[in-house]
Structure formats: C-alpha cells, structure tokens
Design a protein around this motif. Structure first.
Motif, PDB file in Angstrom:
ATOM      1  N   GLU A 100       0.804  -1.219   0.000  1.00 43.21           N
ATOM      2  CA  GLU A 100       0.000   0.000   0.000  1.00 43.21           C
ATOM      3  C   GLU A 100       0.839   1.272   0.000  1.00 43.21           C
ATOM      4  N   THR A 101       2.165   1.136  -0.079  1.00 45.64           N
ATOM      5  CA  THR A 101       3.027   2.328  -0.074  1.00 45.64           C
ATOM      6  C   THR A 101       3.676   2.543  -1.437  1.00 45.64           C
ATOM      7  N   ILE A 102       3.940   3.798  -1.729  1.00 46.89           N
ATOM      8  CA  ILE A 102       4.620   4.190  -2.964  1.00 46.89           C
ATOM      9  C   ILE A 102       5.794   5.076  -2.598  1.00 46.89           C
ATOM     10  N   GLY A 124      -6.800   7.129  -2.866  1.00 42.67           N
ATOM     11  CA  GLY A 124      -6.386   8.192  -1.966  1.00 42.67           C
ATOM     12  C   GLY A 124      -5.405   9.176  -2.555  1.00 42.67           C
ATOM     13  N   LEU A 125      -4.803   8.829  -3.710  1.00 42.37           N
ATOM     14  CA  LEU A 125      -3.809   9.717  -4.317  1.00 42.37           C
ATOM     15  C   LEU A 125      -4.281  10.337  -5.626  1.00 42.37           C
ATOM     16  N   ASP A 152      -2.320  14.108   3.802  1.00 42.37           N
ATOM     17  CA  ASP A 152      -3.262  13.011   4.003  1.00 42.37           C
ATOM     18  C   ASP A 152      -2.655  11.646   3.703  1.00 42.37           C
ATOM     19  N   VAL A 153      -1.657  11.610   2.821  1.00 44.69           N
ATOM     20  CA  VAL A 153      -1.105  10.318   2.369  1.00 44.69           C
ATOM     21  C   VAL A 153       0.387  10.189   2.638  1.00 44.69           C
ATOM     22  N   ARG A 195       1.233   6.597   1.376  1.00 47.28           N
ATOM     23  CA  ARG A 195       0.419   5.409   1.618  1.00 47.28           C
ATOM     24  C   ARG A 195      -0.989   5.606   1.050  1.00 47.28           C
ATOM     25  N   GLY A 196      -1.407   4.638   0.237  1.00 49.18           N
ATOM     26  CA  GLY A 196      -2.766   4.630  -0.266  1.00 49.18           C
ATOM     27  C   GLY A 196      -3.583   3.585   0.464  1.00 49.18           C
ATOM     28  N   ARG A 197      -4.714   3.270  -0.089  1.00 50.07           N
ATOM     29  CA  ARG A 197      -5.559   2.221   0.478  1.00 50.07           C
ATOM     30  C   ARG A 197      -6.142   1.410  -0.681  1.00 50.07           C
ATOM     31  N   PRO A 198      -6.419   0.140  -0.470  1.00 55.59           N
ATOM     32  CA  PRO A 198      -6.928  -0.687  -1.552  1.00 55.59           C
ATOM     33  C   PRO A 198      -8.210  -0.094  -2.137  1.00 55.59           C
TER      34      PRO A 198
END
Length: 310
Positions: A100-102, A124-125, A152-153, A195-198
C-alpha cells in the motif's frame, strides 16, 4: 553574478562530481511562465550521493536554491545567485510500489504519481492528478487539490541537508499546514513515501478523469501560467476576492490576470518576471483595499530583480 568564478571554485573543490554543472545557465525555459534570468551556476546531480558531495564542500556563504518542474514559480529577471539545483533523471524520477506504499523520487510529476497509484489500485492519491508540480514541490507546500492534500497520504521523506548529510523526516517533523511545510529550508528532498488504500482501479481512474475534466474546464492550463497565484484565505476563495476587486483581465506589460480563472496570472507573450510579479502585487493591493484581506502568494518567487525593476 560571476558565474565562471563560482563554477571553477566548485570544480576545484569537488572534481569527482558526476552531474551537470553549468555556469550562467538560462532558467526561463525551465519555468512554465517562460520568464526569468540565469542561474549563476546550475547543478543537475547524477544521484543522491552526487548531491551530497556538492553540498559537503560548498562554502556555507553560497546560496543554494532548488527548482523542480517550474510550474509554480517566478524566477526574477536578474537571475539566481549561487547554486541552483534541479533534480531529474532516473535517480530522482523513480517510483517503487510496495503493497500500500509508494516511494517516489522528488522529480516525479504529481500527475505521474497519481497514475502509478491507480495502476496498482491504490486509492487516496487521485487528487495529485490535479496538481501540475512535482513531488518535491508537493512536500514543500503541502500541495493539494479536489479535497486531498499531501499530508493526508504522506509517510516519510528523505533528503540531503546543507552539510551533505542524509536526513529522514516523519509526518510530525514535516509540520504540514495549509499550503505549507515547516521542514528545514536547507534540506533538499530527494524522495518520499506515500500510503494509499486498496481500491477499485476503474473507480480511481474515473475520479482522475473527473479531476482532469474539472481542471481543463476551469483553468487556463494551455497558457503560460504558474497555477494558482494566491492561497485561499481562511473561510474564503482567493479568486472571488480578486474578481470582486475588479482585477479579472487586468494587465501589466505582457502579463494578465486570466479571464478564465482570475487566481491565475498568464504570460500573454513578451512578459517579464517583473511584469508578472508586479501585476500580482497590484492585485494584492486592490484586494486589500476592497476587502481588507491580505492575500498570500502561493507561487514561489525567487532570484533578484534587474536594477531597473527593483
């Protein structure tokens, strides 16, 4: 500015530099406004170690300025003294997704970051699709659009400080606020983790298309512009204050307040940096007189004016 002297001094102090070091380099073509004077010395480091090598030997009295994509930037007509650093290439343009991370280099355009997240079904991005800058700029100004902000991310960032030392910053150390970060000014960020979310890829891509359509419909993105000029004041909209002050379409030299979106300044052709900045200051003056609100520049202004424009 004595470009060659500084260039030669740096070469003598750090003969092993692998990046590109140029004296008197033009900066106008590196900004979206297409205005501005030269860099005394422009350095494009090969990688993080190369950047550290330069900073470790550079005299502390020599100013260092960092530029990214040049989207939210006015370089004044007299140019930038000292060393201007511009990150680019594979070393600062890579994206690595891990769950979940970039992890993204700070030269990565925000739009590309949004696309990479969508391709991995990370939600989220998508708001980054509406930001015309790079990851480095997003970190410095807590860039945001369409209901989302960098804070936020954000997970962590790393960079090189003025002594050439590697530094890592967590969320609390960045000190994010509206269009602002209180991270040390002497740090040149090189990469960041988000960090995003699925999520559902099709839904994320649809959101990005919505952001793109909204931006194209409301903003003069095909003009020579620097994006949003002023930050929104608390409880208000900058463009509404500019419009109410009668500034829509206002001109100065080759610069104009956009008719399409009056929180954008544009170079109609032949504008100088002094024209654009001077127009912005005139807008601020009129808004202050009509509403009592002191608009804050969102566009970064760097360098020195020519004597005739000071």
């Amino acid at each position: 500015m004595r470009s060659n002297d500084l260039h030669d001094t740096i070469r003598a102090a750090a003969p092993g530099l692998r990046g590109r070091l140029v004296a008197g380099a033009s900066l106008a073509d590196l900004t979206w406004f297409r205005v501005g004077g030269p860099a005394e010395v422009l350095f494009t480091p090969a990688d993080e170690d190369d950047l550290a090598a330069l900073l470790a030997v550079l005299d502390p009295s020599v100013p260092v300025t960092v530029i990214g994509l040049g989207s939210n930037l006015i370089v004044r007509d007299g140019g930038i003294p000292g060393v201007t650093v511009r990150l680019g290439g594979k070393a600062f343009g890579a994206i690595v997704v891990d769950g979940e991370t970039i992890r993204a280099g700070t030269a990565v355009p925000d739009m590309r970051l949004a696309k990479a997240a969508a391709e991995e079904s990370l939600d989220g991005l998508a708001f980054f699709r509406g930001i015309p800058g790079s990851v480095g700029g997003a970190l410095r100004m807590n860039a945001g659009a369409h209901g989302g902000e960098t804070t936020d991310v954000f997970v962590e960032a790393r960079g090189i400080d003025r002594r050439g030392a590697l530094r890592v910053f967590d969320h609390a150390e960045m000190g994010f606020a509206y269009r602002h970060s209180s991270a040390p000014e002497d740090v040149i960020f090189t990469q960041a983790v988000f960090r995003g979310r699925p999520g559902d890829r099709k839904a994320i891509e649809a959101e990005m298309e919505r952001v793109t359509a909204a931006r194209e419909a409301a903003q003069p993105i095909r003009e020579r512009t620097g994006g949003s000029t002023f930050a929104n004041p608390e409880g208000g909209k900058a463009w509404q204050l500019v419009d109410a002050a009668g500034c829509r379409g206002l001109t100065r030299g080759g610069a104009q307040v956009s008719e399409m979106h009056c929180n954008f300044l544009i170079n109609r052709g032949g504008a100088t940096a002094a024209d654009i900045e001077g127009l912005g200051e005139e807008v601020r003056r009129r808004v202050r007189e009509t509403s009592g609100v002191e608009l804050r520049w969102e566009i970064k202004r760097i360098g020195i004016p020519l004597p005739s424009a000071s």
